[in-house]
Scaffold this motif. Structure first.
Motif, PDB file in Angstrom:
ATOM      1  N   LYS A 142       0.942  -1.239  -0.252  1.00 45.68           N
ATOM      2  CA  LYS A 142       0.177  -0.229  -0.129  1.00 45.68           C
ATOM      3  C   LYS A 142       0.645   1.044  -0.076  1.00 45.68           C
ATOM      4  CE  LYS A 142      -4.038  -2.149   2.409  1.00 45.68           C
ATOM      5  NZ  LYS A 142      -4.860  -2.115   3.653  1.00 45.68           N
ATOM      6  N   HIS A 143       1.925   1.079   0.695  1.00 49.57           N
ATOM      7  CA  HIS A 143       3.098   2.375   0.911  1.00 49.57           C
ATOM      8  C   HIS A 143       4.129   1.854   0.887  1.00 49.57           C
ATOM      9  CE1 HIS A 143      -0.824   4.640   2.138  1.00 49.57           C
ATOM     10  NE2 HIS A 143      -0.975   3.800   3.048  1.00 49.57           N
ATOM     11  N   PRO A 144       4.948   1.415  -0.534  1.00 48.55           N
ATOM     12  CA  PRO A 144       6.230   1.158  -0.672  1.00 48.55           C
ATOM     13  C   PRO A 144       7.172   2.357  -0.508  1.00 48.55           C
ATOM     14  CG  PRO A 144       5.047   1.535  -2.856  1.00 48.55           C
ATOM     15  CD  PRO A 144       3.850   1.754  -1.921  1.00 48.55           C
ATOM     16  N   THR A 145       8.217   1.810   0.129  1.00 43.20           N
ATOM     17  CA  THR A 145       9.481   2.775   0.379  1.00 43.20           C
ATOM     18  C   THR A 145      10.479   2.795  -0.700  1.00 43.20           C
ATOM     19  OG1 THR A 145      10.535   1.322   1.661  1.00 43.20           O
ATOM     20  CG2 THR A 145       9.013   2.794   2.900  1.00 43.20           C
ATOM     21  N   ASN A 146      11.100   4.045  -0.692  1.00 42.61           N
ATOM     22  CA  ASN A 146      12.103   4.107  -1.657  1.00 42.61           C
ATOM     23  C   ASN A 146      13.551   3.778  -1.050  1.00 42.61           C
ATOM     24  OD1 ASN A 146      13.244   6.404  -0.424  1.00 42.61           O
ATOM     25  ND2 ASN A 146      11.934   7.944  -1.317  1.00 42.61           N
ATOM     26  N   ASN A 147      14.512   3.676  -1.952  1.00 45.24           N
ATOM     27  CA  ASN A 147      15.776   3.080  -1.276  1.00 45.24           C
ATOM     28  C   ASN A 147      16.354   4.015   0.232  1.00 45.24           C
ATOM     29  OD1 ASN A 147      15.755   1.407  -3.213  1.00 45.24           O
ATOM     30  ND2 ASN A 147      17.195   2.273  -4.441  1.00 45.24           N
ATOM     31  N   LEU A 148      16.285   5.147   0.094  1.00 40.89           N
ATOM     32  CA  LEU A 148      16.882   6.099   1.210  1.00 40.89           C
ATOM     33  C   LEU A 148      15.672   5.908   2.521  1.00 40.89           C
ATOM     34  CD1 LEU A 148      18.702   8.286   2.504  1.00 40.89           C
ATOM     35  CD2 LEU A 148      17.276   9.946   1.469  1.00 40.89           C
TER      36      LEU A 148
END
Length: 442
Positions: free
Chosen positions: A19-25
């Protein structure tokens, strides 16, 4: 089947589950934040068990090995997802499917594999919550004993926190805890800054007086457990990787895992070395208990960090509650169960969790030893033994993990190291717990 497996990329389909994927940082920051906690403050005591020279060498070896094991775990889960053609598999589901496609002798035990992994995950989180409870109780006693004419027992301070712990367990939506987590993160950074201040305030030339080698070989497994618990917070590692928008960057040579663990290892090694250098054999189970309790700065920081740990209790309890309720209790209720009945069962489970962790903490209020126990027993299974088993099963059909192959013996070595760490750590922690509880030295 092999061609089909090559064509299917789980990472492409991962977003279907998020639902709320996170980026690499964001993932890197979550990894560092999630793994920096009470283990960092306990690291100097770990060096007391092993000595300065052995501590540095063993820490580096354990950190490298733990990082490699997570590489094995995540890589194996990726292969299992390709074969099952799903974007994401949870730990328990991975164990179950691995048994299905692995050696024939394991296939009838697939449900047991899933159950075992969930038992260790729940046990680890229960242990972590007990650590938080003992930490808060010990810290409150350390500060408030200065202002009370009568010295109250440790269990009294822990029982005072029973109602607050029940209240935070009533929060079922983690988004409501997000503002408190932000405040807790700021307090944690300030706390670590104050730790460095007290370490370097009176750091002198006593380095040569510190043991280079631990005095008691039986205490070495305690160091192993402390490092493993502190560094390899497996539920955090799995959780942040599962929620990545670009999970293919997690295992890159300069990806999230390697960079994150390099930063974490530096912090832990730094605090361990200089904390033991500063306090030597007088080091406590958490270095904050070595701060002068009459100093206002020390009092404010210790009590503020108690708030961080209190919030962490609610966050860490979310994982075992989800595993037990979603995986076992809710299916038993049936599809026709009312919302009120489901809510009642879930809240009873949450209050039971508080009662269990409170009872364990009051019975065994030994912060450092609980840390070592969780690390050596639970994480030896979750972080060393099970990843080797998953890799063996993931490549079994292709013959890459068959007998006489390098992979097979490598996996056997990982399982052997995990078993040695588990049983030696179990023996050392139980022995030390018995000695301390029988003499009242806590």
């Amino acid at each position: 089947m092999l061609a089909t497996m090559v064509d299917y990329d789980p990472h492409v389909h991962r977003v279907d589950y998020l639902k709320h994927p996170t980026n690499n940082l964001e993932t890197l920051l979550h990894l560092i934040k999630g793994c920096l906690g009470t283990g960092l403050l306990a690291m100097p005591e770990g060096f007391k068990y092993c000595g300065m020279t052995f501590g540095i060498v063993f820490f580096i070896l354990i950190a490298l090995f733990a990082t490699y094991c997570i590489h094995v775990l995540v890589g194996s889960q990726y292969i299992l997802c390709k074969k099952k053609k799903v974007g994401l598999l949870l730990y328990g589901d991975s164990m179950e499917y691995a048994c299905e496609i692995g050696p024939v002798c394991f296939r009838k035990y697939r449900k047991i594999g899933s159950l075992l992994s969930n038992i260790f995950l729940v046990s680890y989180q229960i242990g972590a919550c007990c650590i938080y409870w003992v930490f808060v109780g010990t810290s409150l006693k350390y500060v408030l004993d200065v202002y009370t004419t009568e010295i109250y027992p440790l269990y009294g301070y822990m029982l005072v926190m029973f109602i607050p712990h029940c209240l935070i367990m009533c929060v079922r939506n983690l988004k409501l805890l997000a503002p408190f987590s932000l405040v807790a993160d700021v307090i944690s950074l300030v706390t670590f800054g104050v730790v460095f201040y007290y370490i370097f305030e009176h750091l002198d030339s006593r380095f040569d007086e510190r043991d280079s080698i631990g005095r008691n070989v039986q205490d070495y497994p305690l160091f192993f457990g402390t490092v493993l618990f502190s560094l390899q917070s497996l539920p955090i590692c799995i959780s942040v990787e599962n929620n990545m928008k670009s999970p293919e960057y997690f295992l890159k040579p300069f990806g999230v895992l390697n960079i994150g663990f390099a930063i974490l290892s530096f912090f832990y090694l730094f605090v361990g070395i200089f904390g033991y250098w500063r306090y030597g054999d007088d080091i406590k189970s958490t270095i904050t208990l070595n701060f002068p309790p009459e100093d206002i700065l020390a009092e404010v920081i210790i009590l503020s960090y108690c708030l961080c740990i209190y919030v962490s209790y609610g966050l860490n309890a979310y994982v075992p509650i989800t595993i037990i309720y979603d995986g076992y209790l809710e299916p038993k209720l049936g599809a026709d169960a009312s919302k009120l009945k489901k809510l009642t069962v879930e809240m009873l489970l949450r209050f039971l969790f508080v009662i269990v962790t409170c009872a364990l903490s009051v019975t065994i209020p030994l912060l450092g030893l609980i840390i070592s126990f969780c690390g050596s027993v639970c994480l030896s299974a979750l972080g060393l033994i099970f990843p080797a088993f998953l890799e063996m099963c993931a490549y079994w059909e292709e013959g890459k993990s068959k007998l006489k192959t390098f992979s097979f013996w490598k996996e056997m070595a990982m399982i052997f190291i995990g078993l040695v760490g588990m049983f030696s750590g179990l023996y050392s922690t139980v022995r030390s717990m018995y000695e301390k509880l029988s003499t009242g030295d806590y």
